[in-house]
Design an enzyme around this catalytic site. Structure first.
Site, short mmCIF file in Angstrom:
data_model
loop_
_atom_site.label_atom_id
_atom_site.label_comp_id
_atom_site.label_asym_id
_atom_site.label_seq_id
_atom_site.Cartn_x
_atom_site.Cartn_y
_atom_site.Cartn_z
N LYS A 165 0.85 -1.19 0.00
CA LYS A 165 0.00 0.00 0.00
C LYS A 165 0.88 1.24 0.00
O LYS A 165 1.60 1.50 0.96
CB LYS A 165 -0.93 -0.01 1.22
CG LYS A 165 -1.97 -1.12 1.17
CD LYS A 165 -2.90 -0.94 -0.02
CE LYS A 165 -4.03 -1.96 -0.03
NZ LYS A 165 -4.78 -1.95 -1.29
N ASP A 193 0.02 -0.51 -4.79
CA ASP A 193 -1.37 -0.03 -4.89
C ASP A 193 -1.52 1.30 -4.16
O ASP A 193 -1.42 1.36 -2.93
CB ASP A 193 -2.31 -1.08 -4.29
CG ASP A 193 -3.77 -0.74 -4.52
OD1 ASP A 193 -4.07 0.29 -5.16
OD2 ASP A 193 -4.64 -1.52 -4.05
N GLU A 218 -0.75 -0.26 -9.41
CA GLU A 218 -2.22 -0.38 -9.29
C GLU A 218 -2.83 0.95 -8.88
O GLU A 218 -2.42 1.57 -7.90
CB GLU A 218 -2.56 -1.47 -8.26
CG GLU A 218 -4.07 -1.66 -8.08
CD GLU A 218 -4.44 -2.94 -7.35
OE1 GLU A 218 -3.66 -3.91 -7.39
OE2 GLU A 218 -5.54 -2.98 -6.74
N ASP A 241 -8.36 -0.53 -10.46
CA ASP A 241 -9.27 -1.17 -9.51
C ASP A 241 -10.47 -0.23 -9.25
O ASP A 241 -11.56 -0.42 -9.81
CB ASP A 241 -8.48 -1.48 -8.23
CG ASP A 241 -9.29 -2.11 -7.12
OD1 ASP A 241 -10.52 -2.13 -7.21
OD2 ASP A 241 -8.70 -2.60 -6.14
N LYS A 265 -14.16 -5.78 -8.39
CA LYS A 265 -14.70 -5.98 -7.05
C LYS A 265 -16.18 -6.35 -7.23
O LYS A 265 -16.98 -5.54 -7.72
CB LYS A 265 -14.57 -4.69 -6.22
CG LYS A 265 -13.13 -4.28 -5.88
CD LYS A 265 -12.75 -4.77 -4.52
CE LYS A 265 -11.50 -4.23 -3.89
NZ LYS A 265 -10.29 -4.02 -4.61
C1 0XW Z 1 -7.01 -5.14 -0.58
N1 0XW Z 1 -8.43 -5.07 -0.75
C2 0XW Z 1 -8.92 -6.13 -1.58
C3 0XW Z 1 -9.09 -5.18 0.59
C4 0XW Z 1 -9.84 -3.96 0.86
O1 0XW Z 1 -11.21 -4.09 0.75
C5 0XW Z 1 -9.35 -2.95 -0.13
C6 0XW Z 1 -8.90 -3.75 -1.29
C7 0XW Z 1 -7.93 -3.02 -2.16
O2 0XW Z 1 -7.81 -3.39 -3.34
O3 0XW Z 1 -7.31 -2.05 -1.74
MG MG Z 2 -6.62 -2.22 -5.20
#
Ligand code: 0XW
Ligand code: MG
Length: 371
Positions: A165, A193, A218, A241, A265
């Site tokens: 992250k 991401d 990402e 995403d 998602k």
């Molecule tokens: C990692 N994730 C799949 C979990 C959370 O819901 C957020 C999401 C993402 O892609 O950041």
């Molecule tokens: Mg993501």
């Protein structure tokens, strides 16, 4: 076949590894899940699950999911759950927007449809490709050393793909990436991401400074235009995403040559029916596909697992074993470990009919709504 009863349950699902933080200091302690149970006059029962990540991640929140489910459920009584397209059309007519509130009902209908056909959901979604799918684990935002430790822990647990992250100050993000990359074995697949948190300029700065690192980028920015501008300077794979909220955003990004891969998602796009539409288009066009969700446990993990298993391996990226992210269960002890067989950084989809999930209703308590 007709729907005779719908019950809606709430389940708190605390994170096994504590607070989850992503860009901008947005954080959550767990998922607040909503679970739909649909019963039919054929004696077949179906299950679906929606869990947002707090109220900050997607345009979705737990109160909205529960209100939307309770609004829609009465209108599905008497309908045939196997007619999933008609069920979706009906939900879209009755409630404009709020796709995440419809998703758990759509999932439960697919569970029933596959059970009625006597096949696992993956087969009802087009058929299985291989047996197992790659998993990834998110490394939430923290100090670089803490993220490196967390990354090592996930590698020790068997994960071979990590999502780091980023999305804060660029120099700190670079330190995070370097710390994680130093801590993991060569060959570990890394996605950086930013969860849509960088300004265009920050994304470009990050790309310049990390030219020699091996990773997939990402969702760098929030706006479509900013991501398009970043694409022009990005010579590594780019996955979107948050931008992918339906077929039209996917088609637009594809025709602008903006994406190498997407993350679908399931609840963001409104359920399995709509996720399948985007998945099939992406697979047909040779775009990489991750199918996952914002949260949940065994039911939700089964939904994404069946969608992933029915996605050609040539375009399949990775998914989450969400039930392993949380400490709660809605199946009997040991069931999920056996059904998903998550190990060595991969898992399978449950082999039973439909979702292949036997829900332990006592774990869910009293429904918050029933009709
Ligand atoms: C990692 N994730 C799949 C979990 C959370 O819901 C957020 C999401 C993402 O892609 O950041
Ligand atoms: Mg993501």
């Amino acid at each position: 076949m007709k729907i005779t009863r719908i019950s809606l349950f709430a389940q708190d699902q605390p994170f096994r590894d504590g607070t989850y933080t992503c860009s901008g200091g947005r954080s959550a302690e767990g998922f607040e899940s909503s679970i739909a149970k649909i019963e039919t006059d054929a004696g077949i029962t179906g299950w679906g699950e929606m869990a947002p990540l707090g109220s900050f991640y997607d345009p979705a929140f737990v109160g909205g999911a529960r209100a939307g489910l309770a609004e829609l459920a009465p209108a599905l009584i008497g309908q045939d759950p196997a007619q999933v397209d008609a069920i979706n059309q009906r939900m879209d007519l009755l409630l404009n927007g709020h796709p995440y509130a419809k998703a758990a009902l759509d999932m439960a209908c697919w569970d029933i449809k596959a059970k009625q056909a006597g096949i696992p959901l993956a087969e009802a979604l087009g058929g299985r490709f291989g047996d197992r799918m790659a998993l990834y684990r998110s490394v939430p935002q923290a100090a670089p050393e803490a993220m490196a430790l967390r990354a090592k822990k996930y590698i020790a647990e068997g994960y071979r793909r990590l999502q780091v992250k980023v999305g804060l100050e660029v120099k700190d993000d670079i330190a995070r990436m370097e710390a994680v990359l130093d801590a993991v074995p060569t060959g570990t697949v890394i996605f950086a991401d930013a969860n849509a948190a960088w300004r265009q300029q920050q994304a470009l700065e990050f790309l310049r400074a990390t030219r020699d690192l091996d990773y997939v980028l990402e969702q760098p920015c929030a706006s479509y235009e900013a991501n398009l501008a970043v694409r022009a300077h990005c010579d590594r794979p780019l996955v979107l995403d948050e931008t992918i909220d339906g077929l039209s955003s996917f088609m637009r990004a594809w025709s602008d040559r903006l994406i190498d891969g997407i993350t679908i998602k399931v609840t963001r796009v409104g359920g399995i029916t709509k996720a399948k539409l985007i998945r099939d288009a992406a697979a047909g066009l040779g775009i990489g596909v991750t199918i996952e969700d914002t949260g949940g446990a065994e039911i939700n993990t089964a939904v994404t697992a069946h969608l992933m298993l029915s996605t050609p391996e040539s375009v399949r990226q990775h998914t989450c074993d969400f039930y392993n992210w949380v400490t709660s269960r809605h199946t009997r002890p040991g069931f999920a470990d056996k059904a998903f067989d998550a190990r060595g950084g991969s898992m399978t989809a449950p082999r039973g009919k439909g979702l292949g999930i036997e829900v332990e209703e006592t774990a869910l308590g009293v429904p918050f709504f029933a009709v």
